[in-house]
Design a protein around this motif. Structure first.
Motif, PDB file in Angstrom:
ATOM      1  N   LEU A  42       0.830  -1.192   0.000  1.00  0.00           N
ATOM      2  CA  LEU A  42       0.000   0.000   0.000  1.00  0.00           C
ATOM      3  C   LEU A  42       0.867   1.245   0.000  1.00  0.00           C
ATOM      4  O   LEU A  42       1.971   1.243   0.538  1.00  0.00           O
ATOM      5  CB  LEU A  42      -0.891   0.029   1.246  1.00  0.00           C
ATOM      6  CG  LEU A  42      -1.810  -1.175   1.461  1.00  0.00           C
ATOM      7  CD1 LEU A  42      -2.478  -1.071   2.819  1.00  0.00           C
ATOM      8  CD2 LEU A  42      -2.844  -1.254   0.353  1.00  0.00           C
ATOM      9  N   GLN A  43       0.336   2.313  -0.573  1.00  0.00           N
ATOM     10  CA  GLN A  43       1.035   3.597  -0.595  1.00  0.00           C
ATOM     11  C   GLN A  43       0.089   4.664  -0.065  1.00  0.00           C
ATOM     12  O   GLN A  43      -1.002   4.836  -0.595  1.00  0.00           O
ATOM     13  CB  GLN A  43       1.454   3.951  -2.026  1.00  0.00           C
ATOM     14  CG  GLN A  43       2.053   5.330  -2.173  1.00  0.00           C
ATOM     15  CD  GLN A  43       3.436   5.418  -1.567  1.00  0.00           C
ATOM     16  OE1 GLN A  43       4.277   4.594  -1.834  1.00  0.00           O
ATOM     17  NE2 GLN A  43       3.665   6.416  -0.753  1.00  0.00           N
ATOM     18  N   MET A  44       0.490   5.335   0.985  1.00  0.00           N
ATOM     19  CA  MET A  44      -0.271   6.482   1.486  1.00  0.00           C
ATOM     20  C   MET A  44       0.068   7.663   0.596  1.00  0.00           C
ATOM     21  O   MET A  44       1.207   7.812   0.158  1.00  0.00           O
ATOM     22  CB  MET A  44       0.109   6.788   2.933  1.00  0.00           C
ATOM     23  CG  MET A  44      -0.094   5.633   3.884  1.00  0.00           C
ATOM     24  SD  MET A  44      -1.812   5.201   4.116  1.00  0.00           S
ATOM     25  CE  MET A  44      -2.173   6.159   5.546  1.00  0.00           C
ATOM     26  N   VAL A  76       0.832  -6.995   5.242  1.00  0.00           N
ATOM     27  CA  VAL A  76       0.486  -5.691   4.677  1.00  0.00           C
ATOM     28  C   VAL A  76       1.716  -4.810   4.824  1.00  0.00           C
ATOM     29  O   VAL A  76       2.210  -4.598   5.929  1.00  0.00           O
ATOM     30  CB  VAL A  76      -0.715  -5.051   5.401  1.00  0.00           C
ATOM     31  CG1 VAL A  76      -1.018  -3.674   4.843  1.00  0.00           C
ATOM     32  CG2 VAL A  76      -1.935  -5.961   5.315  1.00  0.00           C
ATOM     33  N   ILE A  77       2.219  -4.323   3.695  1.00  0.00           N
ATOM     34  CA  ILE A  77       3.421  -3.490   3.697  1.00  0.00           C
ATOM     35  C   ILE A  77       3.064  -2.097   3.211  1.00  0.00           C
ATOM     36  O   ILE A  77       2.440  -1.934   2.160  1.00  0.00           O
ATOM     37  CB  ILE A  77       4.519  -4.099   2.795  1.00  0.00           C
ATOM     38  CG1 ILE A  77       4.937  -5.463   3.346  1.00  0.00           C
ATOM     39  CG2 ILE A  77       5.715  -3.146   2.678  1.00  0.00           C
ATOM     40  CD1 ILE A  77       5.894  -6.221   2.468  1.00  0.00           C
ATOM     41  N   PHE A  78       3.461  -1.101   3.979  1.00  0.00           N
ATOM     42  CA  PHE A  78       3.274   0.293   3.589  1.00  0.00           C
ATOM     43  C   PHE A  78       4.571   0.792   2.988  1.00  0.00           C
ATOM     44  O   PHE A  78       5.607   0.787   3.648  1.00  0.00           O
ATOM     45  CB  PHE A  78       2.899   1.159   4.799  1.00  0.00           C
ATOM     46  CG  PHE A  78       1.517   0.881   5.301  1.00  0.00           C
ATOM     47  CD1 PHE A  78       0.433   1.589   4.793  1.00  0.00           C
ATOM     48  CD2 PHE A  78       1.290  -0.081   6.259  1.00  0.00           C
ATOM     49  CE1 PHE A  78      -0.846   1.331   5.243  1.00  0.00           C
ATOM     50  CE2 PHE A  78       0.011  -0.344   6.716  1.00  0.00           C
ATOM     51  CZ  PHE A  78      -1.061   0.362   6.211  1.00  0.00           C
ATOM     52  N   ASN A  79       4.514   1.180   1.740  1.00  0.00           N
ATOM     53  CA  ASN A  79       5.669   1.766   1.069  1.00  0.00           C
ATOM     54  C   ASN A  79       5.607   3.265   1.330  1.00  0.00           C
ATOM     55  O   ASN A  79       4.716   3.950   0.850  1.00  0.00           O
ATOM     56  CB  ASN A  79       5.642   1.441  -0.422  1.00  0.00           C
ATOM     57  CG  ASN A  79       5.726  -0.054  -0.643  1.00  0.00           C
ATOM     58  OD1 ASN A  79       6.505  -0.734  -0.002  1.00  0.00           O
ATOM     59  ND2 ASN A  79       4.899  -0.574  -1.519  1.00  0.00           N
ATOM     60  N   CYS A  80       6.551   3.732   2.119  1.00  0.00           N
ATOM     61  CA  CYS A  80       6.486   5.091   2.654  1.00  0.00           C
ATOM     62  C   CYS A  80       6.947   6.165   1.688  1.00  0.00           C
ATOM     63  O   CYS A  80       6.578   7.314   1.841  1.00  0.00           O
ATOM     64  CB  CYS A  80       7.324   5.183   3.929  1.00  0.00           C
ATOM     65  SG  CYS A  80       6.793   4.023   5.176  1.00  0.00           S
TER      66      CYS A  80
END
Length: 102
Positions: A42-44, A76-80
């Protein structure tokens, strides 16, 4: 591939119903970048992309919702770092490489 597309459609629906409205209230958003082998990236974006609480409190809530709704997802990985920020860094590095070689 059809299974991944089905999961992504259902995950988008979850995001639209439960997650994005809260992020929009803070001028942010979230994008599903990929789903592969039980891992969702996921990308915020927007103001949420640079907010420390977006990855701590908000990120944990998002992670819990996804894992509860989709048992086939294990991680679930957040790509910062946004692609825009990466491109800015590349441009800066190219300029410094060019300046050093003159």
């Amino acid at each position: 591939m059809a299974v991944v597309n089905d999961i992504k459609e259902k995950m988008e629906a979850l995001m639209d119903a439960e997650i994005r409205p809260r992020l929009w209230g803070h001028q942010g958003n979230i994008v599903i970048q990929s789903i592969t082998d039980g891992v969702v990236h996921l990308q915020m974006s927007g103001r949420c992309s640079g907010c420390p609480s977006a990855l701590t409190v908000t990120g944990e809530c998002i992670r819990e919702k996804i894992l509860a709704a989709f048992p086939q997802i294990q991680t679930v990985i957040f790509n910062c770092v946004s692609e825009d920020l990466l491109q800015q860094a590349r441009n800066i590095l190219r300029r410094s490489d060019s300046a050093g070689s003159i």
